[in-house]
Design an enzyme around this catalytic site. Structure first.
Site, short mmCIF file in Angstrom:
data_model
loop_
_atom_site.label_atom_id
_atom_site.label_comp_id
_atom_site.label_asym_id
_atom_site.label_seq_id
_atom_site.Cartn_x
_atom_site.Cartn_y
_atom_site.Cartn_z
NE ARG A 175 11.66 26.43 108.71
CZ ARG A 175 12.40 26.94 109.69
NH1 ARG A 175 13.68 26.75 109.70
NH2 ARG A 175 11.84 27.67 110.64
N PRO A 201 8.87 23.50 86.09
CG PRO A 201 9.67 24.63 84.22
CD PRO A 201 9.87 23.40 85.03
CD GLU A 239 15.63 22.73 75.88
OE1 GLU A 239 14.53 23.30 75.99
OE2 GLU A 239 16.72 23.34 75.92
N1 SAH Z 1 11.81 23.29 78.95
C1 SAH Z 1 11.25 23.17 80.24
C2 SAH Z 1 12.19 23.72 81.31
C3 SAH Z 1 13.41 22.89 81.52
S1 SAH Z 1 14.42 23.53 82.77
C4 SAH Z 1 9.96 23.94 80.31
O1 SAH Z 1 9.88 25.04 79.74
O2 SAH Z 1 9.00 23.50 80.97
C5 SAH Z 1 15.30 22.09 83.29
C6 SAH Z 1 14.82 21.44 84.54
O3 SAH Z 1 14.98 22.32 85.63
C7 SAH Z 1 13.37 21.02 84.58
O4 SAH Z 1 13.18 19.76 84.00
C8 SAH Z 1 13.06 21.00 86.07
O5 SAH Z 1 13.47 19.78 86.65
C9 SAH Z 1 13.98 22.10 86.59
N2 SAH Z 1 13.26 23.38 86.81
C10 SAH Z 1 13.38 24.50 86.07
N3 SAH Z 1 12.63 25.48 86.55
C11 SAH Z 1 12.01 25.00 87.65
C12 SAH Z 1 11.09 25.54 88.59
N4 SAH Z 1 10.64 26.79 88.49
N5 SAH Z 1 10.66 24.75 89.59
C13 SAH Z 1 11.09 23.46 89.69
N6 SAH Z 1 11.96 22.90 88.83
C14 SAH Z 1 12.42 23.64 87.82
#
Ligand code: SAH
Length: 259
Positions: free
Chosen positions: A153, A89, A116
């Site tokens: 695509r 994210p 996490e």
């Molecule tokens: N604690 C982290 C979030 C972990 S979520 C933070 O706040 O930055 C767990 C996993 O889900 C992440 O390591 C990532 O691979 C995926 N993930 C979560 N949200 C995402 C998003 N918006 N885009 C891409 N990958 C995402």
């Protein structure tokens, strides 16, 4: 194009990739996708991929070594150094422009985080972190699937009709025009039941006049973009006719606002 995905839930990714346009492209060999189980790159008896965070706090963190081994294995097995993407994210927001850039990479390796997230040191082997939007998913698998679908695509031969890809929303900075199919009129009542005001297809689309249809579609695309996503028009690549339509629409808007 080659894709590798590293995940603790390979079945989740494989199953989804089997359907639709992407599934057919994989079958034909236009796309070469290998989904790898992160646990295969552990060396302990229990195949542990996560551990508690240093410094304390809730949740678990994906360990670095299995991910490093997975990246090495992909490179050796494929004989090419992949462009390594970490789903996160905190990464570059995925837009059609980023999708276009990724579609020019010959070999993409996508790492799916969980819990996490991944140990910070994994980033030393990552070329780019990519986010699919400002919200938190429970894992990177859905993000990897979104990326693969959108990138695929754009690979020649994946979507049957290249014209349709060129006309999609965002491809030139405009939203797509509205689409209709048969019948030419449906009931507007509940459940499509007949009502006094049937829902009709715009006459121009039934006219057979291709020049007029083309102009109507351009006008609709610009009208929609102006109403829904005016930000896109600031950077859109419009032809002369479209620029003229936009000027007209903006002038109309202004005169209406002045009334
Ligand atoms: N604690 C982290 C979030 C972990 S979520 C933070 O706040 O930055 C767990 C996993 O889900 C992440 O390591 C990532 O691979 C995926 N993930 C979560 N949200 C995402 C998003 N918006 N885009 C891409 N990958 C995402």
């Amino acid at each position: 194009m080659r894709f590798d995905v590293v995940t603790i839930f390979p079945a989740m990714v494989e199953q989804t990739l089997g359907a639709g346009i992407v599934g057919r492209a994989i079958e034909r060999g236009t796309l070469d996708v290998i989904v790898r189980d992160l646990r295969a790159f552990t060396t302990d008896r229990h195949r542990v991929v996560d551990d508690v965070p240093y410094g304390g706090g809730p949740g678990m963190v994906l360990k670095p070594e299995p991910l490093f081994r997975a990246i090495d294995a992909v490179e050796i097995e494929r004989g090419s150094r992949p462009f390594v993407v970490l789903t996160s994210p905190q990464g570059t927001r995925l837009t059609q422009e980023v999708v276009e850039r990724l579609s020019r990479v010959p070999h993409l390796l996508i790492l799916c985080g969980r819990y996490e997230g991944v140990d910070e040191r994994v980033r030393s082997r990552v070329d780019e972190e990519i986010s699919i939007g400002d919200y938190i998913l429970s894992g990177g698998e859905l993000a990897a699937l979104v990326m693969i679908d959108a990138v695929a695509r754009l690979i020649p031969g994946v979507v049957g009709d290249e014209q349709s890809v060129a006309e999609d929303s965002f491809s030139r900075g405009l939203l797509d025009f509205p689409q209709y199919t048969r019948p030419a009129e449906v009931g507007g009542g509940a459940g499509g039941a007949p009502s006094s005001t049937g829902l009709k297809v715009p006459d121009v689309l039934l006219s057979g006049n291709h020049a007029e249809i083309r102009r109507w579609r351009k006008r609709e695309a610009i009208t929609r973009t102006l109403a829904r996503r005016p930000d896109l028009l600031e950077v859109a690549a419009l032809d002369d006719e479209e620029q003229e339509i936009l000027r007209e629409l903006v002038a109309q808007q202004r005169s209406r606002a002045a009334e």
